[in-house]
Design a protein around this motif. Structure first.
Motif, mmCIF file in Angstrom:
data_model
loop_
_atom_site.group_PDB
_atom_site.id
_atom_site.type_symbol
_atom_site.label_atom_id
_atom_site.label_comp_id
_atom_site.label_asym_id
_atom_site.label_seq_id
_atom_site.Cartn_x
_atom_site.Cartn_y
_atom_site.Cartn_z
ATOM 1 N N LEU A 70 0.748 -1.353 0.042
ATOM 2 C CA LEU A 70 0.034 0.019 -0.107
ATOM 3 C C LEU A 70 0.961 1.022 0.184
ATOM 4 O O LEU A 70 0.448 2.155 -0.579
ATOM 5 C CB LEU A 70 -0.978 0.096 1.282
ATOM 6 N N VAL A 73 2.145 1.578 -3.721
ATOM 7 C CA VAL A 73 1.082 2.275 -4.555
ATOM 8 C C VAL A 73 0.806 3.736 -4.096
ATOM 9 O O VAL A 73 0.650 4.636 -4.903
ATOM 10 C CB VAL A 73 -0.339 1.445 -4.319
ATOM 11 N N HIS A 76 -1.538 6.563 -5.726
ATOM 12 C CA HIS A 76 -1.221 6.769 -7.428
ATOM 13 C C HIS A 76 -2.023 5.631 -8.232
ATOM 14 O O HIS A 76 -1.497 5.502 -9.233
ATOM 15 C CB HIS A 76 0.181 6.708 -7.548
ATOM 16 N N GLU A 77 -3.065 5.167 -7.742
ATOM 17 C CA GLU A 77 -3.836 4.346 -8.590
ATOM 18 C C GLU A 77 -4.086 4.588 -9.893
ATOM 19 O O GLU A 77 -3.916 4.080 -10.937
ATOM 20 C CB GLU A 77 -4.863 3.755 -7.905
ATOM 21 N N LEU A 80 -0.933 4.951 -12.159
ATOM 22 C CA LEU A 80 -0.632 3.627 -12.441
ATOM 23 C C LEU A 80 -1.557 2.783 -13.408
ATOM 24 O O LEU A 80 -1.011 2.192 -14.367
ATOM 25 C CB LEU A 80 -0.357 2.727 -10.949
ATOM 26 N N THR A 81 -2.736 2.970 -13.403
ATOM 27 C CA THR A 81 -3.585 2.483 -14.155
ATOM 28 C C THR A 81 -3.762 3.044 -15.545
ATOM 29 O O THR A 81 -3.567 2.219 -16.549
ATOM 30 C CB THR A 81 -4.983 2.537 -13.459
ATOM 31 N N SER A 114 -1.130 -8.303 -15.123
ATOM 32 C CA SER A 114 -1.566 -7.211 -14.377
ATOM 33 C C SER A 114 -2.877 -7.334 -13.679
ATOM 34 O O SER A 114 -3.269 -6.487 -12.786
ATOM 35 C CB SER A 114 -1.912 -6.030 -15.772
ATOM 36 N N ALA A 118 -3.615 -6.340 -9.824
ATOM 37 C CA ALA A 118 -4.692 -5.492 -9.493
ATOM 38 C C ALA A 118 -5.396 -6.412 -8.347
ATOM 39 O O ALA A 118 -5.757 -6.042 -7.416
ATOM 40 C CB ALA A 118 -5.693 -5.540 -10.587
ATOM 41 N N LEU A 121 -3.521 -5.991 -5.183
ATOM 42 C CA LEU A 121 -3.959 -4.718 -4.458
ATOM 43 C C LEU A 121 -5.087 -4.570 -3.678
ATOM 44 O O LEU A 121 -5.302 -4.272 -2.786
ATOM 45 C CB LEU A 121 -3.862 -3.629 -5.535
ATOM 46 N N ARG A 125 -5.762 -4.207 0.315
ATOM 47 C CA ARG A 125 -6.538 -3.438 0.863
ATOM 48 C C ARG A 125 -7.683 -4.192 1.727
ATOM 49 O O ARG A 125 -7.897 -3.766 2.765
ATOM 50 C CB ARG A 125 -7.292 -2.664 -0.222
#
Length: 178
Positions: A70, A73, A76-77, A80-81, A114, A118, A121, A125
């Protein structure tokens, strides 16, 4: 046959006919399934069997790795996405739109990875939310990691099947053309 010819056949740069591509693909998916959220799965199994201090150690390791993920990241999701989507769509367009085998091969590795990223991530969370709410126990963390590994293995299996079929079609097409 000269040494140069032998080496050029051994290190074939056409991806789907290269032994190195398939070995790399197998190693990548094996590691992705084994290292869920940075924790080796053998440690998850051992914690599930033994419990006690081993499970507490796993719980602490997962807490640290989730915090690290976390932090990396760091909110900056969206950026980055956007960057990841641009890079992956570029690979797909160059590979499949223009028919360049190397880019097809890379896309068939990175697109499913990828999805795993995701998923990792999202799982991080979820675990962080459990820890923050005080509802995180070693048994719950073990359950979360087992579920995560199952999803990664399903994604990997589907990716290997698609890649295998696509690679087989490419190799058949090349043999018919030659």
């Amino acid at each position: 046959m000269t040494l140069t010819q032998i080496l050029s056949q051994f290190f074939d740069l056409r991806s789907f006919s290269s032994l190195w591509y398939w070995l790399s693909l197998a190693a990548i998916w094996s590691m992705a399934a084994h290292w869920g959220l940075g924790v080796p799965y053998d440690q998850v199994r051992r914690a599930g069997r033994r419990g006690g201090a081993v499970a507490e150690d796993l719980h602490e390791l997962v807490r640290l790795n989730v915090a690290r993920i976390l932090w990396l990241v760091g909110g900056h999701e969206v950026a980055l996405t956007a960057l990841g989507s641009f890079m992956l769509s570029s690979l797909v367009v160059i590979g499949f739109g223009f028919g360049i085998e190397f880019f097809q091969a890379v896309a068939l590795i990175l697109v499913p990875l990828s999805v795993v990223g995701a998923l990792s991530l999202v799982r991080a969370r979820q675990i962080a939310a459990l820890i923050a709410a005080g509802r995180s126990s070693p048994d719950e963390v073990i359950r979360q990691l087992r579920r995560h590994r199952l999803y990664v293995r399903l994604i990997g299996t589907l990716a290997l099947l698609v890649t295998g079929f696509w690679g087989m079609l490419q190799n058949i097409e090349m043999s018919v053309l030659n």
